[in-house]
Every structure is written in C-alpha cells, then in structure tokens.
Design an enzyme around this catalytic site. Structure first.
Site, short mmCIF file in Angstrom:
data_model
loop_
_atom_site.label_atom_id
_atom_site.label_comp_id
_atom_site.label_asym_id
_atom_site.label_seq_id
_atom_site.Cartn_x
_atom_site.Cartn_y
_atom_site.Cartn_z
N GLU A 67 0.85 -1.19 0.00
CA GLU A 67 0.00 0.00 0.00
C GLU A 67 0.88 1.24 0.00
O GLU A 67 2.10 1.15 0.09
CB GLU A 67 -0.96 -0.02 1.19
CG GLU A 67 -0.26 -0.02 2.51
CD GLU A 67 -1.17 -0.43 3.66
OE1 GLU A 67 -1.90 0.43 4.13
OE2 GLU A 67 -1.13 -1.61 4.07
N LYS A 127 2.67 4.65 1.17
CA LYS A 127 3.20 5.22 2.41
C LYS A 127 2.87 6.71 2.37
O LYS A 127 3.52 7.49 1.67
CB LYS A 127 4.70 5.00 2.51
CG LYS A 127 5.30 5.51 3.78
CD LYS A 127 6.70 4.97 3.95
CE LYS A 127 7.49 5.51 5.11
NZ LYS A 127 7.01 6.56 5.91
N ASP A 164 2.53 10.54 3.10
CA ASP A 164 3.51 11.48 3.65
C ASP A 164 2.77 12.54 4.45
O ASP A 164 2.42 13.60 3.94
CB ASP A 164 4.29 12.11 2.49
CG ASP A 164 5.52 12.84 2.98
OD1 ASP A 164 5.85 12.69 4.17
OD2 ASP A 164 6.14 13.55 2.18
N TYR A 200 -4.79 3.27 7.76
CA TYR A 200 -3.97 2.15 7.28
C TYR A 200 -3.74 1.04 8.30
O TYR A 200 -3.01 0.10 8.05
CB TYR A 200 -2.63 2.63 6.73
CG TYR A 200 -1.78 3.45 7.68
CD1 TYR A 200 -1.33 2.94 8.88
CD2 TYR A 200 -1.42 4.74 7.34
CE1 TYR A 200 -0.55 3.68 9.73
CE2 TYR A 200 -0.62 5.50 8.19
CZ TYR A 200 -0.20 4.96 9.39
OH TYR A 200 0.58 5.71 10.22
N LYS A 238 11.26 3.46 0.57
CA LYS A 238 11.13 4.91 0.37
C LYS A 238 11.61 5.29 -1.02
O LYS A 238 12.67 4.81 -1.47
CB LYS A 238 11.98 5.66 1.41
CG LYS A 238 11.57 5.33 2.84
CD LYS A 238 10.96 6.48 3.57
CE LYS A 238 11.96 7.49 4.02
NZ LYS A 238 11.36 8.60 4.74
N CYS A 283 29.42 43.51 2.13
CA CYS A 283 28.16 43.09 2.75
C CYS A 283 26.99 43.77 2.03
O CYS A 283 26.98 45.00 1.89
CB CYS A 283 28.16 43.46 4.24
SG CYS A 283 26.58 43.14 5.03
N CYS A 290 25.34 46.29 4.88
CA CYS A 290 25.99 47.46 5.48
C CYS A 290 27.20 47.92 4.70
O CYS A 290 27.82 48.93 5.04
CB CYS A 290 26.37 47.17 6.93
SG CYS A 290 27.76 46.04 7.08
N CYS A 321 30.49 39.09 7.34
CA CYS A 321 30.50 40.54 7.49
C CYS A 321 31.02 40.78 8.92
O CYS A 321 30.40 40.31 9.88
CB CYS A 321 29.10 41.10 7.34
SG CYS A 321 29.01 42.80 7.92
N CYS A 352 25.72 46.05 11.77
CA CYS A 352 25.04 45.49 10.60
C CYS A 352 23.64 45.02 11.05
O CYS A 352 23.52 44.10 11.87
CB CYS A 352 25.87 44.35 10.04
SG CYS A 352 25.18 43.60 8.58
S1 IVH Z 1 1.80 0.83 9.01
C1 IVH Z 1 3.25 -0.98 13.12
N1 IVH Z 1 1.07 1.85 6.74
O1 IVH Z 1 5.07 5.53 8.05
C2 IVH Z 1 3.36 -0.18 11.89
N2 IVH Z 1 2.44 3.17 8.15
O2 IVH Z 1 7.73 4.34 9.90
C3 IVH Z 1 2.20 0.65 11.60
N3 IVH Z 1 2.90 5.40 7.25
O3 IVH Z 1 4.94 5.79 11.50
C4 IVH Z 1 2.42 1.55 10.46
N4 IVH Z 1 1.73 5.20 5.41
O4 IVH Z 1 3.33 7.12 10.17
C5 IVH Z 1 1.78 2.04 7.86
N5 IVH Z 1 0.28 2.62 4.71
C6 IVH Z 1 0.97 2.83 5.82
C7 IVH Z 1 1.64 4.04 6.08
C8 IVH Z 1 2.38 4.16 7.26
C9 IVH Z 1 2.48 6.01 6.13
C10 IVH Z 1 3.79 6.03 8.21
C11 IVH Z 1 3.45 5.84 9.65
C12 IVH Z 1 4.63 5.19 10.29
C13 IVH Z 1 5.71 5.43 9.28
C14 IVH Z 1 6.64 4.24 9.16
#
Ligand code: IVH
Length: 678
Positions: free
Chosen positions: A120, A122, A124, A231, A320, A414, A417, A432, A438
């Site tokens: 799934e 991640k 942000d 999630y 990542k 600078c 000044c 400077c 300044c």
């Molecule tokens: S599962 C026990 N699923 O990424 C683990 N985390 O270090 C539960 N995050 O702290 C997290 N998307 O803030 C999970 N689909 C996703 C996520 C997700 C973002 C974040 C979450 C976590 C960090 C992983």
C-alpha cells in the site's frame, strides 16, 4: 432536569438528532463517495439550524455533533497522553535489494506456511491514532515519541474523513491508525492565501498538516481541508478483528473510514516490485503526497510469529522513493546575512514543481559550494527533494549550459551594510565583520535569543524587537533584561499598534519567566557560531557552569563529544571578547541560569540491574545509562543471573541476545524502557 423541561426539550432533541444524522450522511456521501445529495445552501441551512439549537440548548449538544466539523473550540494547550499501544515505526529502506532480503527473510522465518503480502501507499503526513468506543470517536492522539503524544481530538473532529460515529458493525473497543495528509490542491491554495496575507508559506504539505493539527482554533483547522488515510487497526485482547490486514481495512471502509483503494495483495517479490515501480512513476498523479510503499504480511496471526525488533515489527517494511530531481534556470543570486554575520548565497530559480511544492529558491551554501559545483551565470540547476523539507541544489544541468557561460562573481562587500567581507582560514564561508553595526546581524541575534528553543520569550516577536531596537532600548541580548514598564508603554507606530499596559506586563512577565530557562539553553541562546542546540547541551553538561565554560581552552573545548576544532575555536573566541564577557555578567546579574541543575529523579527502577547494549534512537549510550541511574536503577556491563533486563538497541550483537535468553533475562526495547520510566 425536572419533568417539565424534560418534556419541553424532547422535540428539540429529536430535531437535533434528525439534523445530526442527516448531516453525517451528507458529509459521508460528499467526502467518501464524492456525491452531493443536496445543494450547498440546503446543507448550510441544516448546519446553521443545528448550530443555533446547540447554542440555545447546550445541554443537548452531542460531543460528536457534525457541527464539530466546523470547529470553533479553542485548544488552550494539547494535553500529553500515553498511547494505549505504543506507536511503532517501520524499518525503511531506499534499496530494492533490501526489499528482496526482507521478502526472503520473511519467507524463511515463516518456514513453509502459506501467506501473502499487502502493498500500500506510504502516506507522507502525520501519523495519528483514533480511539473508538461503542462506535464513537473518543480520542485522537498524535504519534509523538511513540509512547506519549498530543491529544488533538478537537481538531481531528474537523477532518471530514475521520468518522465521528461508525456505521454498521464495528468492534466495541479499538484504535484506528492512519496518516493525516494535506492534499496538494488545498495546500497550494492555503499557501497562496498566506502569501497574500504576508505570512510565511508552509515548506511542504507534511509540515502544514502537522501545524494544522496543532492549531489552537479548531475553526481554523476545519478550513485546512485535511484528509485522513486509514492504514491500520488494532484492538485489545478479546476483540476479534479479521485475520488479514486486507480484511481489516475492508471492514474499516464499511465502518466509514476513508481507506485509499490503492492496496494490492501480492504473492511474491515480483508482484511487490511491480507495485513499487508503478507508484514510483505514478505518485505525482495522486492528489496527495506519498513517500514510499509499505509492504506488510497480510495474515495477521503470523505477525506474532515474526515478532518485533527493538523499534519496529518484522512483518512489515517501508520502501522509500528516492529524491525527485528537476532542472530549472538560475535567474539570479541573492545574498543573505545571518545573525553571526555569515553570508549565504541563495539561488533564485524559475519556479518549478517538485515533490509536491513549488520551488523558487534554494541555498547555494557558500562561495566554495558555488566553485565546487562550477555554477555559472545562466546555468540550469539540478534540484532534488527527498524526505527532507528543503530542496537541495545537487549540480548543474550540463546539457543545457551555453557555451562561454561566465563564472559567478562572488560579492566582496556586505549587501546590508557595505563592510568588506572577510574569510577566515579553513572556513568555507564569508562573513561581514561589522557585528555591532550590521542590522540583520543585530536583529538576528535578538531573534535567536528569544526563539522558542532558546529563551522562549514569545511576546518578543520580530516586529517588537525591531521596535525596541529602533527606540534605542535594546541593542544586545542583555538589554532585554533592563527593560522597564514605563519605557514600553506607548511604544509603537500609532495608538492602535502601540504597546499598552497589558502588552507591557505580558512582555515583562515572559522576560521574567525566561530566567528559569535551563543553562543548556542559555548556552544555545547566546548565539555562538556553530553551537546548535545539541552542541550547547553537550558543552553545558561537560563544563557544568558558565565560569568553567568561559575559561576553557580550545583544546579542552575540543574534548567535548561532538565539538570539533572549528566550533572549539569559535567558542573560545566568543568568550575572549570583552563585550561578550560584559553581556554574560549582565545576564548573570539579571538572574539567568548559569549552571546545570541536576534533574530530580525517582525510584521507578529501584533495585533493578540493567545491561545496555546497541544503539538507541532517543539517547546516546551514556545518556541512557544516566537515565537508568536517575530512576534509581543500576547499570551493569555484563549479563548474569542478577540482571533484570537487557535493554537492547539497534545493532546489538547476537551473543548478548543468546546469553539473555539462556539466563531468562527479559529483553526490552528503547520504547518499552520509555514506557517503564514515563
Ligand atoms: S503501518 C506498526 N502503513 O510511516 C506499523 N504506516 O515508519 C504501523 N505510514 O509511523 C504503520 N503510510 O506514520 C503504515 N500505509 C501505511 C503508512 C504508514 C504512512 C507512516 C506511519 C509510520 C511510518 C513508518
């Protein structure tokens, strides 16, 4: 309640319930299913009617009313609360090779058991946990340090994708976890508005989401159009949840959570890699930011077999994405003067969309950086943005360089000044030298001194400091403590903007309070070049008081952990100047903390012997040992029958683990340790 009023209010209660149920349904259809069942006017009129009734009959207002979505409650401060289940993080990697290793390791550990993975997005954003009892949202808490977070319930209620009451079937007692994200469109709109209002725009959607959750005025948070992506779901023992992660999220969707549809069950590494490849390219088509892919073992009963490492579960990993890179023309270079006089060249770029934000500027660090990168007039620069907030110049786009492009002529005076710039041996930057004359240096030092991580005098914002400076009241940091009430009242441009009685009292009270700021932060606040928060802490703890620090030689200073030769020289030089010695004496006379105060401990670990091994996230090894002792525990170097706990960090050797197992010594992680002592 007497009988008459009970009879009187019953029809009102019914109408309120009717409106609440109707509005909840309309909200759900709109935010979850993109469907408007009524016109905006109709919706607003229902909302207003309910708000009016709640104002007239506050005793009938439900804490879960859809009016909470509009906000209006003021958060005085955010209560710190302990998570019921620690909020662990995930192991993460930028390398596909490590994902292959994770997959192979998991398969080996599960030893022939049939299982699948879920892949799934991640998200942000900002991780939060939502507690539900009997289908009602009761608390929302930020991740914090994983053990303790901030109670942000009021603001969370304003996020339309967080259900206040659940639908259909749901566990009686559980926690839903997910990420609060700031969708790009809303984020850009908000930054445009901030720009128009002369406010500093947010650096990126993640920061903006985090800042929004901490807004004091929940009505302001409601305007931010945040989104919650669910999630993860967990329940205490006894509550039965589906036995696949996929099934849990599907159930959550039926309860009314927004679960993004981009989740896939994968049976092998090839399917995982295909999912990663797809989203690495497609991620910018999403309406919100993601920074990777999360891979989890789908069959939740297997999670226990796989267990945890010190910080994160073994049944999941995050991949990542590498930094996004773009090329854009360098239009010009501006030169900024910092509080220490250091000159920072800044590239003004043709605005370019990168990693969810528009980039217009990027630092060029110093003259050496420009030379090393061979940046020339008219070049196109390569800009990258990874997990970090600030875009970085990583090189010149040589394909676009025009023949005969001229080198950059670095400034010699600078820009503020006009003083001739100096460059010290062995240092990459220009300075400077006019520190007392300044303007940006003087104001910068004052701003740094009062900043939150330093003396935290929040009633002295940049405008007030400018005012005090131009009135001749404050020229240096020590002058702040000589301010008198009568000097402050009436200061300012006109009657409305000027400082009045209350403003003066508040300012003086905050100045008074700052006298209790610990010595470590005073060392940071005085603003010695290269001495950041961490360095200041290390110096303060090593020398224990200002007199020892002041007369330390360069060699002695360089003994301190993390203090290099350049910093040691800067510290020694700073204290050698008479005007600085005078400032220190004036601060001492004003009553600032000039020595380290020992924290008073407790006896939570009394009688316990703990062995510490590995690397920790929150503490250095010495700090964690000191912390154990502070709580009355004993630190021992080797595991024996007398050891109570082995406190295991990252990279702990396997022998220690084995020995602990053999002797029946309980192994605890840093997170578990924190839970014990907090
Ligand atoms: S599962 C026990 N699923 O990424 C683990 N985390 O270090 C539960 N995050 O702290 C997290 N998307 O803030 C999970 N689909 C996703 C996520 C997700 C973002 C974040 C979450 C976590 C960090 C992983």
């Amino acid at each position: 309640m007497d009988l008459f009023s009970a009879i009187d209010t019953e029809p009102v209660r019914k109408r309120m319930e009717e409106l609440a149920v109707g509005l909840d349904k309309l909200n759900h259809e709109y935010y979850m299913n993109d469907r408007s069942l009524v016109s905006d006017e109709e919706f607003d009129s229902m909302m207003r009617e309910l708000q009016d009734l709640e104002r007239q009959y506050p005793e009938l207002a439900s804490p879960l009313s859809p009016t909470k979505r509009v906000g209006g409650e003021i958060n005085k401060n955010f209560r710190q609360v302990q998570h019921r289940f620690p909020m662990l993080s995930l192991a993460n990697t930028y390398s596909i090779g490590e994902i292959e290793e994770f997959e192979a390791r998991t398969r080996k550990l599960l030893d022939g058991t049939a299982f699948t993975y879920t892949c799934e997005l991640k998200y942000d954003g900002v991780a939060i946990g939502l507690s539900y009892r009997h289908g009602h949202l009761v608390q929302a808490v930020t991740r914090g340090n994983g053990i303790v977070g901030d109670d942000i319930t009021t603001n969370a209620k304003t996020i339309p994708t967080i259900p206040l009451r659940l639908q259909g079937d749901y566990p009686d007692d559980f926690e839903a976890r997910g990420e609060v994200v700031y969708p790009f469109e809303a984020f850009e709109a908000m930054n445009r508005q901030r720009d128009a209002e002369g406010l500093e725009p947010f650096a990126n959607p993640r920061n903006a989401a985090s800042g929004s959750l901490k807004l004091q005025d929940s009505a302001e948070c409601a305007k931010r159009k945040l989104m919650f992506c669910m999630y993860f779901m967990m329940a205490p023992d006894g509550e039965t949840l589906p036995d696949t992660h996929f099934g849990r999220l599907e159930w959550a969707r039926q309860m009314g959570f927004k679960v993004q549809p981009y989740i896939q069950e994968c049976k092998d590494i090839n399917e995982i890699k295909a999912f990663i490849d797809h989203w690495d390219k497609a991620r910018w088509e999403l309406p919100f930011g993601i920074d990777g892919i999360v891979i989890k073992v789908n069959q939740t009963p297997l999670w226990e077999n796989l267990g945890l490492t010190a910080k994160s579960p073994r049944w999941a990993i995050a991949y990542k994405f590498k930094a996004e890179r773009v090329s854009t023309p360098l239009e010009s270079i501006s030169y900024q003067v910092g509080r220490t006089g250091v000159i920072t060249p800044v590239a003004n770029l043709t605005p370019v969309w990168l990693g969810g934000t528009t980039v217009k500027r990027a630092t060029l660090v110093n003259a050496d950086f420009i030379t090393k990168m061979d940046i020339r007039k008219g070049d196109n620069l390569l800009i990258e943005k990874g997990g970090e907030i600030i875009p970085k110049v990583v090189g010149v786009d040589m394909e676009k360089r025009v023949e005969g492009a001229m080198p950059i002529q670095y400034i010699t005076r600078c820009p503020e000044c006009g003083s001739e710039l100096v460059r010290m041996d062995g240092e990459a930057g220009h300075y400077c030298p006019n520190s007392d004359g300044c303007h940006p240096q003087i104001i910068g030092r004052l701003e740094h001194f009062v900043s939150r991580k330093a003396m935290a005098i929040d009633t002295l914002g940049p405008e007030r400091l400018e005012l005090l400076y131009s009135a001749g009241l404050v020229r240096n940091i020590a002058d702040i403590y000589d301010l008198k009430r009568e000097q402050l009242i009436g200061l300012g441009a006109d009657a409305t903007a000027s400082i009045q009685d209350k403003g003066a009292d508040n300012m003086l009270a905050a100045i008074e309070t700052s006298k209790q700021v610990p010595f470590e932060r005073v060392v940071y606040a005085i603003g010695i070049r290269y001495v950041g928060e961490v360095g200041a802490k290390k110096l303060a703890r090593y020398f224990k008081n200002i007199d020892a620090l002041m007369c330390a030689t360069e060699e002695e200073l360089a003994q301190v952990e993390d203090v290099g030769d350049v910093t040691a020289r800067a510290v020694s030089e700073w204290f050698s100047k008479d005007e600085h010695k005078t400032i220190i004496e004036r601060l001492r006379a004003a009553g600032l903390q000039m020595e380290v105060k020992m924290l008073s401990g407790d006896d939570k670990l009394a009688g316990m012997t703990i062995v510490v091994s590995g690397v920790f996230e929150r503490f250095s090894r010495d700090e964690i040992k000191a912390d154990i002792e502070k709580h009355g525990g004993k630190v021992s170097g080797s595991i024996s029958g007398k050891t109570d706990y082995l406190l295991a960090g990252e990279k702990m050797g396997p022998e220690k683990q084995k020995k602990a197992e053999k002797l029946g010594v309980k192994v605890i992680s840093e997170v578990e340790y924190l839970a014990m002592v907090q």
